[in-house]
Scaffold this motif. Structure first.
Motif, PDB file in Angstrom:
ATOM      1  N   ILE A  64       0.833  -1.209   0.000  1.00  0.00           N
ATOM      2  CA  ILE A  64       0.000   0.000   0.000  1.00  0.00           C
ATOM      3  C   ILE A  64       0.864   1.254   0.000  1.00  0.00           C
ATOM      4  O   ILE A  64       0.600   2.226  -0.731  1.00  0.00           O
ATOM      5  N   LEU A  65       1.904   1.262   0.833  1.00  0.00           N
ATOM      6  CA  LEU A  65       2.779   2.435   0.916  1.00  0.00           C
ATOM      7  C   LEU A  65       3.439   2.726  -0.428  1.00  0.00           C
ATOM      8  O   LEU A  65       3.501   3.884  -0.872  1.00  0.00           O
ATOM      9  N   SER A  66       3.905   1.678  -1.105  1.00  0.00           N
ATOM     10  CA  SER A  66       4.562   1.878  -2.394  1.00  0.00           C
ATOM     11  C   SER A  66       3.577   2.337  -3.465  1.00  0.00           C
ATOM     12  O   SER A  66       3.884   3.230  -4.270  1.00  0.00           O
ATOM     13  N   PHE A  67       2.382   1.737  -3.488  1.00  0.00           N
ATOM     14  CA  PHE A  67       1.374   2.140  -4.468  1.00  0.00           C
ATOM     15  C   PHE A  67       0.984   3.603  -4.279  1.00  0.00           C
ATOM     16  O   PHE A  67       0.940   4.382  -5.234  1.00  0.00           O
ATOM     17  N   GLN A  68       0.697   3.988  -3.043  1.00  0.00           N
ATOM     18  CA  GLN A  68       0.259   5.360  -2.792  1.00  0.00           C
ATOM     19  C   GLN A  68       1.356   6.371  -3.118  1.00  0.00           C
ATOM     20  O   GLN A  68       1.088   7.447  -3.654  1.00  0.00           O
ATOM     21  N   ALA A  69       2.613   6.030  -2.777  1.00  0.00           N
ATOM     22  CA  ALA A  69       3.710   6.941  -3.086  1.00  0.00           C
ATOM     23  C   ALA A  69       3.954   7.021  -4.590  1.00  0.00           C
ATOM     24  O   ALA A  69       4.239   8.098  -5.132  1.00  0.00           O
ATOM     25  N   ALA A  70       3.834   5.887  -5.284  1.00  0.00           N
ATOM     26  CA  ALA A  70       4.093   5.871  -6.724  1.00  0.00           C
ATOM     27  C   ALA A  70       3.057   6.673  -7.492  1.00  0.00           C
ATOM     28  O   ALA A  70       3.379   7.294  -8.515  1.00  0.00           O
ATOM     29  N   ILE A  71       1.811   6.683  -7.007  1.00  0.00           N
ATOM     30  CA  ILE A  71       0.769   7.450  -7.706  1.00  0.00           C
ATOM     31  C   ILE A  71       1.124   8.929  -7.727  1.00  0.00           C
ATOM     32  O   ILE A  71       0.978   9.615  -8.741  1.00  0.00           O
ATOM     33  N   GLY A  72       1.613   9.443  -6.597  1.00  0.00           N
ATOM     34  CA  GLY A  72       1.995  10.857  -6.552  1.00  0.00           C
ATOM     35  C   GLY A  72       3.300  11.140  -7.267  1.00  0.00           C
ATOM     36  O   GLY A  72       3.430  12.141  -7.989  1.00  0.00           O
ATOM     37  N   MET A  73       4.291  10.263  -7.087  1.00  0.00           N
ATOM     38  CA  MET A  73       5.598  10.494  -7.692  1.00  0.00           C
ATOM     39  C   MET A  73       5.558  10.372  -9.219  1.00  0.00           C
ATOM     40  O   MET A  73       6.352  10.997  -9.924  1.00  0.00           O
ATOM     41  N   GLN A  74       4.640   9.552  -9.726  1.00  0.00           N
ATOM     42  CA  GLN A  74       4.569   9.343 -11.171  1.00  0.00           C
ATOM     43  C   GLN A  74       4.214  10.636 -11.907  1.00  0.00           C
ATOM     44  O   GLN A  74       4.619  10.840 -13.055  1.00  0.00           O
ATOM     45  N   GLY A  77       7.485  12.305 -12.569  1.00  0.00           N
ATOM     46  CA  GLY A  77       8.530  11.505 -13.176  1.00  0.00           C
ATOM     47  C   GLY A  77       9.594  11.045 -12.208  1.00  0.00           C
ATOM     48  O   GLY A  77      10.745  10.841 -12.600  1.00  0.00           O
ATOM     49  N   ALA A  78       9.226  10.897 -10.944  1.00  0.00           N
ATOM     50  CA  ALA A  78      10.195  10.516  -9.905  1.00  0.00           C
ATOM     51  C   ALA A  78       9.847   9.158  -9.311  1.00  0.00           C
ATOM     52  O   ALA A  78      10.043   8.940  -8.117  1.00  0.00           O
ATOM     53  N   THR A  79       9.359   8.259 -10.153  1.00  0.00           N
ATOM     54  CA  THR A  79       8.967   6.944  -9.649  1.00  0.00           C
ATOM     55  C   THR A  79      10.156   6.179  -9.076  1.00  0.00           C
ATOM     56  O   THR A  79       9.999   5.362  -8.157  1.00  0.00           O
ATOM     57  N   SER A  80      11.345   6.430  -9.592  1.00  0.00           N
ATOM     58  CA  SER A  80      12.527   5.702  -9.128  1.00  0.00           C
ATOM     59  C   SER A  80      12.882   6.024  -7.679  1.00  0.00           C
ATOM     60  O   SER A  80      13.626   5.273  -7.045  1.00  0.00           O
ATOM     61  N   TYR A  81      12.361   7.144  -7.155  1.00  0.00           N
ATOM     62  CA  TYR A  81      12.645   7.515  -5.766  1.00  0.00           C
ATOM     63  C   TYR A  81      11.675   6.883  -4.774  1.00  0.00           C
ATOM     64  O   TYR A  81      11.856   7.037  -3.563  1.00  0.00           O
ATOM     65  N   VAL A  82      10.639   6.225  -5.264  1.00  0.00           N
ATOM     66  CA  VAL A  82       9.641   5.650  -4.366  1.00  0.00           C
ATOM     67  C   VAL A  82      10.255   4.554  -3.503  1.00  0.00           C
ATOM     68  O   VAL A  82      10.027   4.482  -2.290  1.00  0.00           O
ATOM     69  N   GLY A  83      11.062   3.681  -4.120  1.00  0.00           N
ATOM     70  CA  GLY A  83      11.663   2.576  -3.381  1.00  0.00           C
ATOM     71  C   GLY A  83      12.524   3.032  -2.214  1.00  0.00           C
ATOM     72  O   GLY A  83      12.316   2.589  -1.074  1.00  0.00           O
ATOM     73  N   PRO A  84      13.513   3.905  -2.450  1.00  0.00           N
ATOM     74  CA  PRO A  84      14.329   4.376  -1.321  1.00  0.00           C
ATOM     75  C   PRO A  84      13.522   5.081  -0.234  1.00  0.00           C
ATOM     76  O   PRO A  84      13.767   4.873   0.960  1.00  0.00           O
TER      77      PRO A  84
END
Length: 255
Positions: A64-74, A77-84
């Motif tokens: 859930i945390l990764s999905f929610q963060a990726a929706i905003g970061m996408q 264009g900063a999807t690569s920063y979601v993991g760290p």
């Protein structure tokens, strides 16, 4: 009456903390007199038995945390920063907090119900009449078990949540290698130690509050249930208080 009850509860909490601190130092000086059988039973009940539910909740939190963060970061264009960012948040905050809340629901209520039943049956009074300290006899082994299992469960929750986050980021085209390298750049050993220290404090709070509410059990058919409910609520409140204090200290010291 409510104000008086609050003052009496705070007085009882302060007195209990003093007695427990003294008896914990006693257990360090006299390790052979500690009831290690109860310690092992409490550690197994609170630790090994909690692995499935901790793993399940940690996995879902990571997804859930990764999905929610990726929706905003996408959008930026900063999807690569979601993991760290997700790994850092899991290690420093979410892992210890999830584990502590689950321990409050499982172990704290179980300790309160167990000791509360002994209190209703006058078994605690029998210990006092026999010249035995109920805190040394009942509370110390359970608190030591909480100190042991909380960091271990937190580390397990961190690993499961990070693996769940890695699997989630595959959907956004972030391979495992990129996620791993970004996590190494974002997460230091200090972050892991900070989360484990926080988890240890949470383990002390959860186990101690469960034992305290069990010792405060009154009489009547509903007394044990009330004590278990109070143990869970008190544990969660104290977890939030300790987390806030630790966050302020981390902000001031940079740890």
């Amino acid at each position: 009456m409510a104000a008086q009850n609050l003052l009496d509860d705070m007085k009882g909490l302060i007195t209990f903390v003093g007695h427990l601190s003294d008896d914990l130092f006693w257990s360090v000086r006299n390790p052979k007199q500690v009831r290690w059988g109860d310690f092992v039973n409490a550690a197994v009940e609170a630790g090994i038995a909690a692995l499935p539910i901790v793993g399940l909740v940690a996995f879902l939190i990571g997804v859930i945390l990764s999905f929610q963060a990726a929706i905003g970061m996408q959008q930026f264009g900063a999807t690569s920063y979601v993991g760290p960012l997700a790994a850092l948040g899991i290690v420093r905050e979410m892992g210890p907090l999830i584990t502590a809340i689950l321990l409050a629901g499982r172990s704290s209520a179980a300790f309160a119900a167990e000791i509360g039943t002994m209190t209703v049956n006058s078994e605690v009074d029998a210990l006092v009449s026999g010249g035995l300290s109920p805190i040394r006899f009942l509370v110390v082994p359970r608190v030591l078990a909480g100190i042991l299992v909380a960091p271990i469960l937190t580390l397990f929750a961190d690993i499961v949540s990070i693996i769940a986050s890695m699997c989630t980021m595959l959907i956004y085209g972030i391979p495992f290698v990129n996620f791993y390298n970004g996590m190494l750049n974002a997460v230091d050993i200090e972050d892991i130690c900070s989360g484990l220290i926080k988890a240890t404090l949470f383990g002390v709070v959860v186990s101690a509050m469960g034992c305290l509410r069990g010792m405060q059990t009154g009489t009547g058919a509903a007394a044990v249930g009330i004590s278990a409910t109070r143990a869970v609520v008190s544990s969660i409140v104290m977890i939030v208080v300790v987390d806030g204090i630790f966050a302020f200290i981390s902000y001031k010291t940079g740890f």
